[in-house]
Design a protein around this motif. Structure first.
Motif, PDB file in Angstrom:
ATOM      1  N   ASN A 180       0.832  -1.225   0.000  1.00 28.77           N
ATOM      2  CA  ASN A 180       0.000   0.000   0.000  1.00 28.77           C
ATOM      3  C   ASN A 180       0.859   1.265   0.000  1.00 28.77           C
ATOM      4  N   LEU A 216     -13.832  10.312   8.999  1.00 29.46           N
ATOM      5  CA  LEU A 216     -13.297   9.077   8.419  1.00 29.46           C
ATOM      6  C   LEU A 216     -14.094   7.900   8.968  1.00 29.46           C
ATOM      7  N   VAL A 218     -13.964   4.022   9.705  1.00 27.73           N
ATOM      8  CA  VAL A 218     -13.053   2.877   9.824  1.00 27.73           C
ATOM      9  C   VAL A 218     -13.886   1.637   9.532  1.00 27.73           C
TER      10      VAL A 218
HETATM   11  C1  WQD Z   1      -6.577   0.234   3.511  1.00 27.08           C
HETATM   12  C2  WQD Z   1      -7.302  -0.136   4.799  1.00 27.08           C
HETATM   13  C3  WQD Z   1      -9.692  -0.425   4.561  1.00 27.08           C
HETATM   14  C4  WQD Z   1     -10.599   3.725   3.571  1.00 27.08           C
HETATM   15  C5  WQD Z   1      -6.294  -0.971  -2.346  1.00 27.08           C
HETATM   16  C6  WQD Z   1      -6.540  -1.891  -3.502  1.00 27.08           C
HETATM   17  C7  WQD Z   1      -5.296  -2.686  -3.792  1.00 27.08           C
HETATM   18  C8  WQD Z   1      -4.101  -1.755  -4.000  1.00 27.08           C
HETATM   19  C9  WQD Z   1      -3.949  -0.787  -2.879  1.00 27.08           C
HETATM   20  C10 WQD Z   1      -3.913  -1.242  -6.325  1.00 27.08           C
HETATM   21  C11 WQD Z   1      -8.371  -1.199   4.603  1.00 27.08           C
HETATM   22  C12 WQD Z   1      -9.370   0.752   5.460  1.00 27.08           C
HETATM   23  C13 WQD Z   1      -9.927   2.560   3.904  1.00 27.08           C
HETATM   24  C14 WQD Z   1     -11.490   4.302   4.523  1.00 27.08           C
HETATM   25  C15 WQD Z   1     -10.949   2.532   6.065  1.00 27.08           C
HETATM   26  N1  WQD Z   1      -4.264  -0.944  -5.166  1.00 27.08           N
HETATM   27  N2  WQD Z   1     -10.104   1.976   5.113  1.00 27.08           N
HETATM   28  N3  WQD Z   1     -11.617   3.690   5.744  1.00 27.08           N
HETATM   29  O1  WQD Z   1      -7.991  -1.833   0.172  1.00 27.08           O
HETATM   30  O2  WQD Z   1      -5.715  -2.325   1.152  1.00 27.08           O
HETATM   31  O3  WQD Z   1      -5.912  -1.745  -1.213  1.00 27.08           O
HETATM   32  O4  WQD Z   1      -5.200  -0.095  -2.666  1.00 27.08           O
HETATM   33  O5  WQD Z   1      -3.438  -2.267  -6.737  1.00 27.08           O
HETATM   34  O6  WQD Z   1      -5.558  -3.422  -4.932  1.00 27.08           O
HETATM   35  O7  WQD Z   1      -7.592  -2.768  -3.163  1.00 27.08           O
HETATM   36  O8  WQD Z   1      -6.255   0.011   0.437  1.00 27.08           O
HETATM   37  O9  WQD Z   1      -6.287   2.305   1.276  1.00 27.08           O
HETATM   38  O10 WQD Z   1      -8.429   1.321   0.346  1.00 27.08           O
HETATM   39  O11 WQD Z   1      -7.554   0.517   2.525  1.00 27.08           O
HETATM   40  O12 WQD Z   1     -11.115   2.014   7.161  1.00 27.08           O
HETATM   41  O13 WQD Z   1     -12.132   5.332   4.281  1.00 27.08           O
HETATM   42  O14 WQD Z   1      -8.001   1.031   5.266  1.00 27.08           O
HETATM   43  O15 WQD Z   1     -10.770  -1.136   5.060  1.00 27.08           O
HETATM   44  O16 WQD Z   1      -8.351  -2.008   5.723  1.00 27.08           O
HETATM   45  P1  WQD Z   1      -6.563  -1.561   0.212  1.00 27.08           P
HETATM   46  P2  WQD Z   1      -7.168   1.127   1.087  1.00 27.08           P
END
Ligand code: WQD
Ligand code: NAD
Length: 339
Positions: A180, A216, A218
């Motif tokens: 990430n 935000l 979670v």
């Molecule tokens: C991270 C964590 C959410 C937003 C995505 C793609 C993956 C890759 C990277 C491209 C998770 C939590 C998020 C919010 C939250 N991209 N969250 N509130 O889902 O790990 O990966 O980006 O290839 O393919 O799926 O990243 O930043 O969306 O989420 O609680 O408003 O933050 O549930 O646990 P993710 P993310």
């Protein structure tokens, strides 16, 4: 000076990589159709490095334009292919857009690499190919799971396309599976520019702290993790950019070996959503308005990388901490709101 083509080089990860490449002495040509970026990024890159990369506004979906581009630009030593569409949810709504933009463009580029004897190709893959892992940390040998979105599927298929091509052509390729990416360049002149409501955690955090978003959410605190929130491997985008430089150097050194290699690019450390929030509050002194809501469909519980292969084979290791990344993301967000 070796000339490197960077597709999607005005995007988030691409722009940081262009900076790293220029600083390492490469001459960079950027192509981008500006579908998810803007020309201001070119200015940001130039401000940081003192050198404007060559830029061509090109849509890689238009085959004849891709062909014409490669006729005009000769002596390209390597291609780093970032250009793609990346919103998981949008890919479910509009799979054909994703298959066209992420797969057709790859095929056109590889056809031109073949035609012009370009032997070095780096591809932006993703930890999404692992799905919900069986064990942690994840090594590159972990099975690729059936994709849960067309976006994820394009990354799996792309890796297969490149592997097949490498087995018959004089092409060497490295696919980097990013975990990430977060943060921004230390100068705050380039960073992430989410269009509309951010889907990713860190831009949502910084926009909430800046007052652009009220709160935000979670997504879930009932996962089987230490604090119940999901765990990810958050890597500073500048560390990720550096990984491309060493991967490129490896390809250039090993020319003609007909090889396809895959590397995880993460920190090796998992952090939960609540840990990210706490770290953000600590480094910025901001109080974040957040609340726990239901799980987001499709989220996996925990993913973090085993980076041994990248450490040992590429000699690369993430240097920056999550705290530094969050600080840089906040500096970038504040800078954006000023302009
Ligand atoms: C991270 C964590 C959410 C937003 C995505 C793609 C993956 C890759 C990277 C491209 C998770 C939590 C998020 C919010 C939250 N991209 N969250 N509130 O889902 O790990 O990966 O980006 O290839 O393919 O799926 O990243 O930043 O969306 O989420 O609680 O408003 O933050 O549930 O646990 P993710 P993310
Ligand atoms: P981004 O959207 O910021 O950058 C992609 C760039 O490609 C944009 O500037 C966009 O305008 C350009 N582009 C898209 N389609 C194009 C086309 N047809 N022709 C020319 N240019 C085109 O995304 P990013 O976060 O920098 O991601 C770069 C790559 O890394 C993508 O392949 C993405 O799938 C992959 N990746 C990203 C993440 C992440 O969390 N950001 C994680 C894993 C993998």
């Amino acid at each position: 000076m070796k000339k490197i083509l960077v597709t999607g080089g005005l995007g988030y990860i691409g722009s940081h990589t262009v900076v790293a490449l220029q600083k390492s002495g490469f001459k960079v040509i950027v192509v981008d159709n500006l579908s998810n970026s803007s020309l201001d990024v070119l200015e940001g890159i130039t401000n940081i490095t003192g050198k404007a990369p060559v830029f061509d506004r090109l849509d890689l979906r238009i085959k004849q334009d891709v062909v014409a581009f490669f006729k005009e630009h000769t002596d390209i030593s390597g291609v780093i292919h970032f250009a793609a569409s990346k919103a998981v949810g949008e890919s479910v709504e509009n799979p054909l857009l994703y298959y066209e933009n992420n797969l057709n463009t790859l095929v056109y580029l590889l056809q031109e690499c073949k035609a012009h004897h370009i032997k070095n190709f780096i591809f932006s893959s993703s930890c999404t190919v692992y799905g919900e892992p069986d064990s942690l940390p994840i090594t590159e040998n972990a099975p690729v799971k059936s994709a849960t979105s067309p976006y994820g599927n394009t990354k799996q298929i792309s890796e297969e396309i490149i592997r097949d091509v490498c087995s018959v052509l004089e092409l060497n390729s490295i696919a980097l599976r990013y975990f990430n990416p977060i943060g921004a360049h230390e100068t705050a002149r380039i960073g992430e520019l989410p269009v509309g409501v951010p889907q990713n955690l860190v831009p949502f955090i910084t926009q909430t702290a800046a007052g652009v978003r009220e709160q935000l959410q979670v997504f879930g605190d009932d996962y089987p993790t230490t604090d119940g929130s999901c765990v990810r491997d958050y890597i500073h985008v500048s560390d990720l950019a550096d990984a491309h430089v060493v991967a490129l150097q490896r390809l250039l050194k090993n020319n003609n070996q007909k090889k396809f290699e895959i590397f995880n690019v993460g920190t090796g450390k998992g952090s939960s959503v609540l840990e990210v929030i706490n770290a953000f509050e600590k480094v910025t002194g901001e109080n974040l308005n957040y609340k726990i809501v239901d799980r987001r469909p499709g989220d996996v519980t925990a993913v973090f990388a085993d980076t041994t292969k990248a450490n040992e084979v590429l000699g690369w290791k993430a240097k920056r901490t999550m705290e530094e990344a969050l600080e840089s993301a906040w500096k970038w967000e504040q800078q954006l709101r000023k302009s």
